[in-house]
Design a protein around this motif. Structure first.
Motif, PDB file in Angstrom:
ATOM      1  N   VAL A   1       0.841  -1.206   0.000  1.00 54.71           N
ATOM      2  CA  VAL A   1       0.000   0.000   0.000  1.00 54.71           C
ATOM      3  C   VAL A   1       0.876   1.257   0.000  1.00 54.71           C
ATOM      4  O   VAL A   1       0.575   2.244  -0.678  1.00 54.71           O
ATOM      5  CB  VAL A   1      -0.956  -0.007   1.208  1.00 54.71           C
ATOM      6  CG1 VAL A   1      -1.715   1.308   1.319  1.00 54.71           C
ATOM      7  CG2 VAL A   1      -1.930  -1.174   1.103  1.00 54.71           C
ATOM      8  N   MET A   2       1.970   1.226   0.753  1.00 55.15           N
ATOM      9  CA  MET A   2       2.877   2.371   0.800  1.00 55.15           C
ATOM     10  C   MET A   2       3.529   2.636  -0.562  1.00 55.15           C
ATOM     11  O   MET A   2       3.729   3.786  -0.951  1.00 55.15           O
ATOM     12  CB  MET A   2       3.973   2.126   1.844  1.00 55.15           C
ATOM     13  CG  MET A   2       3.496   2.126   3.282  1.00 55.15           C
ATOM     14  SD  MET A   2       4.783   1.592   4.445  1.00 55.15           S
ATOM     15  CE  MET A   2       5.981   2.884   4.263  1.00 55.15           C
ATOM     16  N   GLU A   3       3.842   1.572  -1.299  1.00 57.18           N
ATOM     17  CA  GLU A   3       4.578   1.711  -2.556  1.00 57.18           C
ATOM     18  C   GLU A   3       3.676   1.874  -3.777  1.00 57.18           C
ATOM     19  O   GLU A   3       4.175   2.125  -4.881  1.00 57.18           O
ATOM     20  CB  GLU A   3       5.463   0.470  -2.757  1.00 57.18           C
ATOM     21  CG  GLU A   3       6.527   0.304  -1.672  1.00 57.18           C
ATOM     22  CD  GLU A   3       7.165  -1.072  -1.693  1.00 57.18           C
ATOM     23  OE1 GLU A   3       6.768  -1.888  -2.574  1.00 57.18           O
ATOM     24  OE2 GLU A   3       8.045  -1.323  -0.858  1.00 57.18           O
ATOM     25  N   ALA A   4       2.363   1.724  -3.620  1.00 53.37           N
ATOM     26  CA  ALA A   4       1.456   1.741  -4.769  1.00 53.37           C
ATOM     27  C   ALA A   4       1.383   3.131  -5.401  1.00 53.37           C
ATOM     28  O   ALA A   4       1.597   4.153  -4.746  1.00 53.37           O
ATOM     29  CB  ALA A   4       0.063   1.294  -4.328  1.00 53.37           C
ATOM     30  N   ASP A   5       1.076   3.148  -6.695  1.00 62.09           N
ATOM     31  CA  ASP A   5       0.971   4.385  -7.467  1.00 62.09           C
ATOM     32  C   ASP A   5      -0.497   4.769  -7.647  1.00 62.09           C
ATOM     33  O   ASP A   5      -1.367   3.905  -7.787  1.00 62.09           O
ATOM     34  CB  ASP A   5       1.622   4.214  -8.838  1.00 62.09           C
ATOM     35  CG  ASP A   5       3.086   3.813  -8.732  1.00 62.09           C
ATOM     36  OD1 ASP A   5       3.784   4.402  -7.885  1.00 62.09           O
ATOM     37  OD2 ASP A   5       3.521   2.918  -9.478  1.00 62.09           O
ATOM     38  N   GLY A   6      -0.752   6.080  -7.707  1.00 62.07           N
ATOM     39  CA  GLY A   6      -2.104   6.575  -7.931  1.00 62.07           C
ATOM     40  C   GLY A   6      -2.538   6.408  -9.372  1.00 62.07           C
ATOM     41  O   GLY A   6      -1.737   6.536 -10.305  1.00 62.07           O
ATOM     42  N   ILE A   7      -3.817   6.091  -9.561  1.00 57.90           N
ATOM     43  CA  ILE A   7      -4.369   5.907 -10.902  1.00 57.90           C
ATOM     44  C   ILE A   7      -5.857   6.237 -10.848  1.00 57.90           C
ATOM     45  O   ILE A   7      -6.478   6.179  -9.779  1.00 57.90           O
ATOM     46  CB  ILE A   7      -4.127   4.463 -11.401  1.00 57.90           C
ATOM     47  CG1 ILE A   7      -4.277   4.364 -12.908  1.00 57.90           C
ATOM     48  CG2 ILE A   7      -5.047   3.482 -10.692  1.00 57.90           C
ATOM     49  CD1 ILE A   7      -3.781   3.046 -13.467  1.00 57.90           C
ATOM     50  N   LYS A   8      -6.442   6.587 -12.002  1.00 59.29           N
ATOM     51  CA  LYS A   8      -7.858   6.929 -12.051  1.00 59.29           C
ATOM     52  C   LYS A   8      -8.687   5.764 -12.567  1.00 59.29           C
ATOM     53  O   LYS A   8      -8.224   4.960 -13.376  1.00 59.29           O
ATOM     54  CB  LYS A   8      -8.085   8.150 -12.945  1.00 59.29           C
ATOM     55  CG  LYS A   8      -7.597   9.461 -12.341  1.00 59.29           C
ATOM     56  CD  LYS A   8      -7.943  10.622 -13.240  1.00 59.29           C
ATOM     57  CE  LYS A   8      -7.499  11.949 -12.621  1.00 59.29           C
ATOM     58  NZ  LYS A   8      -7.832  13.093 -13.492  1.00 59.29           N
ATOM     59  N   LEU A   9      -9.927   5.688 -12.084  1.00 58.20           N
ATOM     60  CA  LEU A   9     -10.874   4.666 -12.522  1.00 58.20           C
ATOM     61  C   LEU A   9     -12.163   5.351 -12.956  1.00 58.20           C
ATOM     62  O   LEU A   9     -12.749   6.127 -12.192  1.00 58.20           O
ATOM     63  CB  LEU A   9     -11.160   3.678 -11.384  1.00 58.20           C
ATOM     64  CG  LEU A   9     -12.279   2.667 -11.630  1.00 58.20           C
ATOM     65  CD1 LEU A   9     -11.846   1.626 -12.668  1.00 58.20           C
ATOM     66  CD2 LEU A   9     -12.694   1.973 -10.325  1.00 58.20           C
ATOM     67  N   ASP A  10     -12.598   5.073 -14.194  1.00 57.24           N
ATOM     68  CA  ASP A  10     -13.887   5.594 -14.655  1.00 57.24           C
ATOM     69  C   ASP A  10     -15.020   4.942 -13.882  1.00 57.24           C
ATOM     70  O   ASP A  10     -15.004   3.725 -13.643  1.00 57.24           O
ATOM     71  CB  ASP A  10     -14.083   5.303 -16.145  1.00 57.24           C
ATOM     72  CG  ASP A  10     -13.167   6.136 -17.027  1.00 57.24           C
ATOM     73  OD1 ASP A  10     -12.916   7.299 -16.674  1.00 57.24           O
ATOM     74  OD2 ASP A  10     -12.690   5.613 -18.059  1.00 57.24           O
ATOM     75  N   ARG A  11     -16.006   5.742 -13.516  1.00 61.49           N
ATOM     76  CA  ARG A  11     -17.241   5.216 -12.930  1.00 61.49           C
ATOM     77  C   ARG A  11     -18.404   5.684 -13.803  1.00 61.49           C
ATOM     78  O   ARG A  11     -18.431   6.810 -14.267  1.00 61.49           O
ATOM     79  CB  ARG A  11     -17.425   5.700 -11.484  1.00 61.49           C
ATOM     80  CG  ARG A  11     -16.261   5.382 -10.571  1.00 61.49           C
ATOM     81  CD  ARG A  11     -16.637   5.588  -9.112  1.00 61.49           C
ATOM     82  NE  ARG A  11     -17.462   4.504  -8.625  1.00 61.49           N
ATOM     83  CZ  ARG A  11     -18.394   4.643  -7.677  1.00 61.49           C
ATOM     84  NH1 ARG A  11     -18.639   5.831  -7.155  1.00 61.49           N
ATOM     85  NH2 ARG A  11     -19.100   3.601  -7.261  1.00 61.49           N
ATOM     86  N   TRP A  12     -19.361   4.777 -14.007  1.00 60.70           N
ATOM     87  CA  TRP A  12     -20.416   5.009 -14.993  1.00 60.70           C
ATOM     88  C   TRP A  12     -21.791   4.973 -14.351  1.00 60.70           C
ATOM     89  O   TRP A  12     -22.023   4.262 -13.369  1.00 60.70           O
ATOM     90  CB  TRP A  12     -20.338   3.946 -16.098  1.00 60.70           C
ATOM     91  CG  TRP A  12     -19.026   3.966 -16.820  1.00 60.70           C
ATOM     92  CD1 TRP A  12     -17.863   3.380 -16.421  1.00 60.70           C
ATOM     93  CD2 TRP A  12     -18.739   4.629 -18.045  1.00 60.70           C
ATOM     94  NE1 TRP A  12     -16.863   3.627 -17.322  1.00 60.70           N
ATOM     95  CE2 TRP A  12     -17.365   4.395 -18.339  1.00 60.70           C
ATOM     96  CE3 TRP A  12     -19.482   5.401 -18.936  1.00 60.70           C
ATOM     97  CZ2 TRP A  12     -16.750   4.899 -19.477  1.00 60.70           C
ATOM     98  CZ3 TRP A  12     -18.873   5.900 -20.073  1.00 60.70           C
ATOM     99  CH2 TRP A  12     -17.521   5.644 -20.340  1.00 60.70           C
TER     100      TRP A  12
END
Length: 570
Positions: A338-349
């Motif tokens: 969790v500490m090393e994870a990268d941010g990313i976007k997720l589409d929600r519909w």
């Protein structure tokens, strides 16, 4: 006369023997029953007393019939097989010493109560005995807990261990730095200082947050103990031991919307949430985050990581968190990920279902979609599974059993074909353009790369150059299937789906009869209607770049590009 007289003593002795036999027979029957009833009464009495202690205690006591490793009572020091343990501080105690332990030992402090300590200082909180296996002394670097008795110390905050002989007075008063996970822990002094500065007219939160370090990214744990293989209960206890218990929530007892209000007391745009559950639990949490946006709390929106405990876990698989967790990874490694994870976007519909008819006064059904929408055989399998799980939920606690039930209903549909001739019942529009449908039994609208418990549906076998499915491009992938057997062929890479196209808006019109539909695993039977799928919002997720499988090897560069683009947007 002598013969008659001599028969009287023998008859009386025979009667005495009969009564004696009856008496002892009665005792042999009644006595075990009385002993059983007495033991049962004593057991229930001990249970009532134990529950009374649990209810009044500040410890989070849990009773166990058998400890999983050699365990010694923290009060009497004797080896114990059954007793109670605290989920927060790790104390272990025999049932007879439970009351003494509850009075003698303090549990983890969520917020500091002592006024004598400095505002940003935390001392070690040592607990003697039952140190974790393969732990090493902070002073001499030798292994701890090797002796068959109650020995050695462990700090319940930094998790450091120290030998009895290495423990000194100076070490007991030394300041605790919270160890490896200091950047994830909400310190007790932080919450106590928050309550103090709230009394001021102009509270300075920035100065308080800086005392926790530049790289402070507090994590909140939201666990659904009903998901998957019922691992949630054990995970809650393990997270409480490492973190502050105030950061760990059981979604069976508290709703996500209420738990996420803790984010408003933490630094803006830095909080991370770990959701322990299936894709349905993740959707529940993301809905609560959308409520925060409506309340004007956008700057407190957290990033979401996933620990997959459900059956399908397609969203988790898409974001690199794996297809399912079965306890094979220690909690410490999960927190490191969790500490090393990268941010990313997720589409929600937004999925809007409007029933047909001029005089229909019902409001349209509105759903939020993260994974996929479908009509046809896979929705029928989900509907049958859901109906049987509602009747007997206790039978569906195992991931293997759940998949076996899905397989059974898929095999049944291959023979019955309840959804045949779907192309004659529906009309499909992609971005306003009518699509001519071949002979199909199902239509699936995808937002993410994985479907059906680990299958990359859009790419198929990979024998044709199709663009990779992405979950942040504002596009939906629409495919068709010929039936349950075709779905099974796709999952084992023996067939490709019927690719119908990509679109920003999808419109599906069901002209007649009822058909099974589902959104993210939530199925229902639907009559004639119009289904419209449009973009709703983005969710901030965390992507874990673990080792790639063969299916993902071709998409590594594409995922890297997505993360770089997201970082630029942020």
């Amino acid at each position: 006369m002598e013969g008659v007289g001599s028969s009287r003593p023998s008859s009386s002795s025979g009667a005495f023997t009969d009564w004696s036999l009856a008496f002892w027979t009665l005792c042999s029957v009644v006595l075990p029953v009385l002993i059983t009833l007495w033991c049962s009464f004593q057991r229930s009495r001990r249970q009532v007393l134990r529950q009374d202690i649990f209810r009044k205690s500040k410890h989070d006591w849990q009773y166990t019939d058998l400890f999983g490793q050699p365990t010694y009572c923290c009060v009497c020091g004797q080896h114990i097989l059954q007793g109670a343990f605290c989920d927060c501080c790790g104390l272990r105690v025999d049932e007879g010493c439970l009351k003494k332990a509850d009075r003698r030992f303090l549990c983890k402090e969520i917020a500091l109560q002592s006024e004598s300590r400095p505002g940003s200082c935390m001392l070690h909180h040592w607990i003697r005995g039952n140190v974790p296996l393969c732990s090493y002394c902070l002073m001499c670097k030798q292994q701890c807990g090797t002796q068959p008795k109650l020995c050695d110390y462990r700090c319940i905050w930094c998790q450091h261990t120290v030998h009895d002989e290495c423990m000194q007075n100076s070490l007991k008063s030394e300041e605790c730095t919270f160890g490896e996970f200091r950047n994830l822990i909400i310190p007790p002094y932080y919450l106590s200082n928050i309550s103090k500065i709230r009394k001021d007219k102009k509270p300075d939160y920035g100065k308080l947050m800086s005392s926790c370090g530049k790289h402070w990214i507090p994590v909140i744990i939201l666990a659904n103990t009903r998901s998957g293989n019922n691992l949630g209960e054990n995970l809650l206890g393990e997270f409480k031991i490492i973190l502050n218990p105030v950061q760990v929530f059981d979604l069976k007892k508290i709703a996500p919307a209420k738990a996420l209000q803790l984010c408003t007391l933490l630094p803006c745009n830095s909080v991370r949430v770990l959701v322990c559950g299936g894709d349905g639990t993740v959707g529940w949490v993301l809905d609560a985050i959308d409520e925060m946006k409506i309340k004007g709390q956008e700057r407190y929106i957290p990033q979401v990581a996933i620990l997959p405990l459900g059956t399908g876990n397609d969203l988790s698989n898409t974001l690199g968190w794996g297809a399912g967790y079965a306890g094979e990874i220690p909690v410490e490694q999960i927190l490191r990920n969790v500490m090393e994870a990268d941010g990313i976007k997720l589409d929600r519909w937004k999925v809007q279902v409007t029933n047909k008819g001029y005089y229909n006064l019902r409001k349209p059904k509105v759903f939020t979609m993260n994974n996929y929408f479908s009509v046809g055989p896979d929705a029928l399998m989900a509907l049958n599974f859901h109906a049987h799980r509602e009747k007997t939920p206790s039978l569906f606690s195992s991931r293997i059993i759940n998949k076996a039930v899905y397989f059974f209903y898929g095999t049944k549909d291959c023979l019955v074909q309840e959804c045949k001739d779907l192309n004659k019942r529906v009309e499909l529009e992609l971005d306003g353009e009518r699509i001519s449908l071949p002979n199909l039994e199902g239509i699936i609208v995808l937002n993410i790369g994985y479907w059906g418990g680990g299958c990359r549906l859009w790419e198929g076998m990979g024998d044709e150059p199709y663009p990779l499915a992405r979950h942040d491009d504002g596009l939906l992938e629409v495919v068709g299937v010929h039936g349950s057997f075709h779905c099974a062929q796709i999952q084992v890479k023996l067939a490709n789906p019927v690719r119908l196209g990509q679109a920003h808006t999808v419109r599906l019109i069901l002209k007649s009869s009822k058909m099974p539909m589902q959104v993210d695993g939530e199925p229902w039977a639907q009559g004639p209607c119009t289904v419209t799928i449009t973009h709703k919002t983005h969710a901030l997720m965390l992507y874990h770049s673990s080792e790639q499988s063969d299916d993902d090897a071709s998409s590594v560069s594409e995922q890297e590009h997505m993360r770089e683009q997201t970082d630029e947007d942020i």
